[in-house]
Design a protein around this motif. Structure first.
Motif, PDB file in Angstrom:
ATOM      1  N   GLU A   1       0.837  -1.198   0.000  1.00  0.00           N
ATOM      2  CA  GLU A   1       0.000   0.000   0.000  1.00  0.00           C
ATOM      3  C   GLU A   1       0.872   1.248   0.000  1.00  0.00           C
ATOM      4  N   GLU A   2       0.612   2.123  -0.947  1.00  0.00           N
ATOM      5  CA  GLU A   2       1.369   3.364  -1.022  1.00  0.00           C
ATOM      6  C   GLU A   2       1.051   4.257   0.181  1.00  0.00           C
ATOM      7  N   TYR A   3       2.059   4.947   0.673  1.00  0.00           N
ATOM      8  CA  TYR A   3       1.844   5.848   1.796  1.00  0.00           C
ATOM      9  C   TYR A   3       1.059   7.064   1.330  1.00  0.00           C
ATOM     10  N   ARG A   4       0.130   7.503   2.161  1.00  0.00           N
ATOM     11  CA  ARG A   4      -0.645   8.693   1.836  1.00  0.00           C
ATOM     12  C   ARG A   4      -0.948   9.450   3.120  1.00  0.00           C
ATOM     13  N   LEU A   5      -1.115  10.743   3.008  1.00  0.00           N
ATOM     14  CA  LEU A   5      -1.445  11.586   4.141  1.00  0.00           C
ATOM     15  C   LEU A   5      -2.951  11.632   4.345  1.00  0.00           C
ATOM     16  N   LEU A   6      -3.353  12.008   5.555  1.00  0.00           N
ATOM     17  CA  LEU A   6      -4.774  12.216   5.806  1.00  0.00           C
ATOM     18  C   LEU A   6      -5.305  13.253   4.818  1.00  0.00           C
ATOM     19  N   GLY A   7      -6.475  12.975   4.266  1.00  0.00           N
ATOM     20  CA  GLY A   7      -7.061  13.869   3.279  1.00  0.00           C
ATOM     21  C   GLY A   7      -6.784  13.473   1.850  1.00  0.00           C
ATOM     22  N   GLU A   8      -5.790  12.604   1.640  1.00  0.00           N
ATOM     23  CA  GLU A   8      -5.515  12.092   0.296  1.00  0.00           C
ATOM     24  C   GLU A   8      -6.382  10.845   0.079  1.00  0.00           C
ATOM     25  N   ASP A   9      -7.319  10.941  -0.850  1.00  0.00           N
ATOM     26  CA  ASP A   9      -8.340   9.900  -0.996  1.00  0.00           C
ATOM     27  C   ASP A   9      -7.878   8.703  -1.817  1.00  0.00           C
ATOM     28  N   GLN A  10      -6.987   8.900  -2.753  1.00  0.00           N
ATOM     29  CA  GLN A  10      -6.611   7.808  -3.650  1.00  0.00           C
ATOM     30  C   GLN A  10      -5.808   6.749  -2.897  1.00  0.00           C
ATOM     31  N   ARG A  11      -6.272   5.497  -2.949  1.00  0.00           N
ATOM     32  CA  ARG A  11      -5.635   4.398  -2.239  1.00  0.00           C
ATOM     33  C   ARG A  11      -5.001   3.453  -3.262  1.00  0.00           C
ATOM     34  N   LEU A  12      -3.710   3.615  -3.476  1.00  0.00           N
ATOM     35  CA  LEU A  12      -3.002   2.834  -4.480  1.00  0.00           C
ATOM     36  C   LEU A  12      -2.138   1.770  -3.822  1.00  0.00           C
ATOM     37  N   TRP A  13      -2.080   0.615  -4.463  1.00  0.00           N
ATOM     38  CA  TRP A  13      -1.227  -0.493  -4.035  1.00  0.00           C
ATOM     39  C   TRP A  13      -0.376  -0.921  -5.216  1.00  0.00           C
ATOM     40  N   THR A  14       0.913  -1.148  -4.970  1.00  0.00           N
ATOM     41  CA  THR A  14       1.780  -1.737  -5.983  1.00  0.00           C
ATOM     42  C   THR A  14       1.785  -3.247  -5.792  1.00  0.00           C
ATOM     43  N   VAL A  15       1.585  -3.985  -6.879  1.00  0.00           N
ATOM     44  CA  VAL A  15       1.536  -5.441  -6.834  1.00  0.00           C
ATOM     45  C   VAL A  15       2.847  -5.995  -7.386  1.00  0.00           C
ATOM     46  N   PHE A  16       3.445  -6.934  -6.629  1.00  0.00           N
ATOM     47  CA  PHE A  16       4.680  -7.605  -7.035  1.00  0.00           C
ATOM     48  C   PHE A  16       4.398  -9.085  -7.240  1.00  0.00           C
ATOM     49  N   ASP A  17       5.051  -9.699  -8.233  1.00  0.00           N
ATOM     50  CA  ASP A  17       4.845 -11.126  -8.453  1.00  0.00           C
ATOM     51  C   ASP A  17       5.596 -11.922  -7.367  1.00  0.00           C
ATOM     52  N   PRO A  18       5.449 -13.264  -7.337  1.00  0.00           N
ATOM     53  CA  PRO A  18       6.077 -14.052  -6.266  1.00  0.00           C
ATOM     54  C   PRO A  18       7.593 -13.968  -6.214  1.00  0.00           C
ATOM     55  N   VAL A  19       8.235 -13.494  -7.297  1.00  0.00           N
ATOM     56  CA  VAL A  19       9.680 -13.288  -7.279  1.00  0.00           C
ATOM     57  C   VAL A  19      10.032 -11.940  -6.647  1.00  0.00           C
ATOM     58  N   GLY A  20       9.122 -10.950  -6.807  1.00  0.00           N
ATOM     59  CA  GLY A  20       9.375  -9.604  -6.323  1.00  0.00           C
ATOM     60  C   GLY A  20       9.436  -8.566  -7.412  1.00  0.00           C
ATOM     61  N   ARG A  21       9.055  -8.937  -8.647  1.00  0.00           N
ATOM     62  CA  ARG A  21       9.025  -7.985  -9.748  1.00  0.00           C
ATOM     63  C   ARG A  21       7.718  -7.204  -9.721  1.00  0.00           C
ATOM     64  N   ALA A  22       7.814  -5.878  -9.774  1.00  0.00           N
ATOM     65  CA  ALA A  22       6.630  -5.035  -9.738  1.00  0.00           C
ATOM     66  C   ALA A  22       5.819  -5.202 -11.020  1.00  0.00           C
ATOM     67  N   LEU A  23       4.512  -5.402 -10.869  1.00  0.00           N
ATOM     68  CA  LEU A  23       3.617  -5.568 -12.010  1.00  0.00           C
ATOM     69  C   LEU A  23       2.863  -4.294 -12.335  1.00  0.00           C
TER      70      LEU A  23
END
Length: 409
Positions: free
Chosen positions: A345-367
């Motif tokens: 989960e990407e870090y966000r401050l209070l008041g920032e509504d967008q909730r983004l997550w970076t997904v990595f495969d089982p090896v650790g490569r960002a998808l």
């Protein structure tokens, strides 16, 4: 709290209907990234190191989170079986039933795939399969389609079969308090928080107690101590009378621990780096991702406190001398899904509504990135669902399940 050891702690000086797009990934150093992500995988003295570029702000995976929740459990009044209080965790069984750790009543509540209450297991007490105060604090899968429920204040877990039969309690030895998770070989990954010493009365400070980790055998005895690692930051107010008063720090760098396949992860969000270890304590894998390093300002701190306390302007006085850390956390939380992907989960401050997550495969490569529903705390991610909790404006608790479609690119 039953602390394991006592030591002088380090004090830090002042100075986290969703449509998704297509992402191009270049792995193992090949390709130019095409404007998307670039990942390289290399070996360094037996340690796999995965380096990932930073996703573009508008990059999205070809996966889809449904436009609305398909299951909603919770009510403001009526049938007590649907009144939730202090939900410590949720999980879905293989047949679709949803188990909710309802610590307010000391129960594991079981609902069918449509959210209809079926049964309640456990209860508050000292007997087999019962729970103490503030427990069960979590519920998670256990090998063999069973489940475990945490009772951290008693330094134990309770294991139930899928039909609710209590199997056994595992009491943690060696001073460990919390089971992080089971490992494929039958051992258990466990942790405990170390104690800290109070400062001079009338002072305040930023402290960071260690977490100590170990591998326990199936009977709870210690197989191997893994050592101490930095925990989460706390703002400590040393009162003139009584014990010190630890408070959460607004921009605290925190620890993350979980089981990732046959590895154990012990890491912090000081930087965007996830470190995974073998059960003998040796480092096995490092996953990194580029990110923007931003230092918080005094205005950021005051805005955070003001948003948390809109009806208490005097709350700003309590943070007038609160120290600032060098940088915001690199990320918020990490969840391992049922297919062994990492969701960060990407870090966000209070008041920032967008909730983004970076997904990595089982090896650790960002998808790529996925946007989650607002006001929703993820507790479990399956092959085709996302399970979690939320609170409404009246602080009523709910459990929701959202559909997840991974068929896109």
């Amino acid at each position: 709290m039953n602390m394991r050891t006592t030591r002088t702690m380090r004090t830090l000086k002042a100075p986290s209907a969703v449509l998704v797009g297509v992402l191009c990934v270049a792995c193992a150093g090949g390709g130019d990234g095409g404007g998307g992500l670039r990942s390289t995988v290399r070996d360094s003295a037996g340690v796999t190191i995965v380096e990932n570029g930073r996703p573009l702000p508008d990059s999205r995976l070809g996966w889809r989170v449904g436009p609305e929740a398909t299951v909603l459990i919770g009510t403001a009044g009526g049938d007590p079986a649907y009144e939730l209080f202090r939900v410590g965790g949720t999980m879905r069984l293989s047949d679709g039933r949803i188990v909710v750790a309802n610590a307010g009543t000391g129960e594991l509540r079981v609902y069918d795939p449509d959210g209809v209450h079926l049964a309640s297991w456990g209860g508050q007490g000292d007997g087999p399969g019962e729970f103490g105060a503030m427990a069960p604090g979590a519920v998670e899968p256990w090998p063999g389609d069973s489940l475990m429920a945490r009772d951290s204040f008693r330094s134990r877990i309770s294991i139930f079969s899928a039909d609710g039969t209590f199997g056994r309690a595992l009491r943690l030895q060696g001073g460990y308090q919390r089971v992080v998770g089971p490992l494929p070989d039958g051992s258990v990954f466990a942790a405990t928080l170390t104690s800290f010493e109070r400062g001079e009365p009338g002072t305040s400070e930023l402290i960071r107690p260690d977490l100590e980790y170990g591998i326990l055998q199936a009977d709870g005895s210690v197989q191997r101590d893994l050592g101490a690692y930095p925990g989460s930051e706390l703002y400590l107010v040393n009162t003139a009378n009584g014990p010190p008063w630890p408070r959460a720090y607004p921009f605290d760098r925190s620890a993350s621990d979980f089981v990732w396949g046959d590895l154990v992860v012990i890491t912090t969000n000081d930087s965007y780096e996830i470190r995974a270890y073998r059960t003998d304590g040796s480092l096995a894998r490092i996953v990194r991702r580029d990110h923007e390093v931003r230092p918080p300002t005094r205005a950021d701190l005051r805005d955070y406190v003001a948003r948390q306390n809109p009806d208490r302007p005097e709350a700003l006085d309590a943070v007038a001398d609160m120290p600032l850390v060098d940088a915001f956390p690199a990320f918020n939380r990490v969840v391992v899904d049922r297919l062994n992907h990492l969701w960060v989960e990407e870090y966000r401050l209070l008041g920032e509504d967008q909730r983004l997550w970076t997904v990595f495969d089982p090896v650790g490569r960002a998808l790529g990135m996925v946007e989650m529903p607002g006001s929703f705390r993820v507790t479990e991610i399956g092959e085709d669902y996302i399970l979690g909790t939320r609170r409404d404006a009246l602080d009523i608790e709910y459990v929701q399940s959202w559909p997840l479609d991974r068929s896109g690119s």
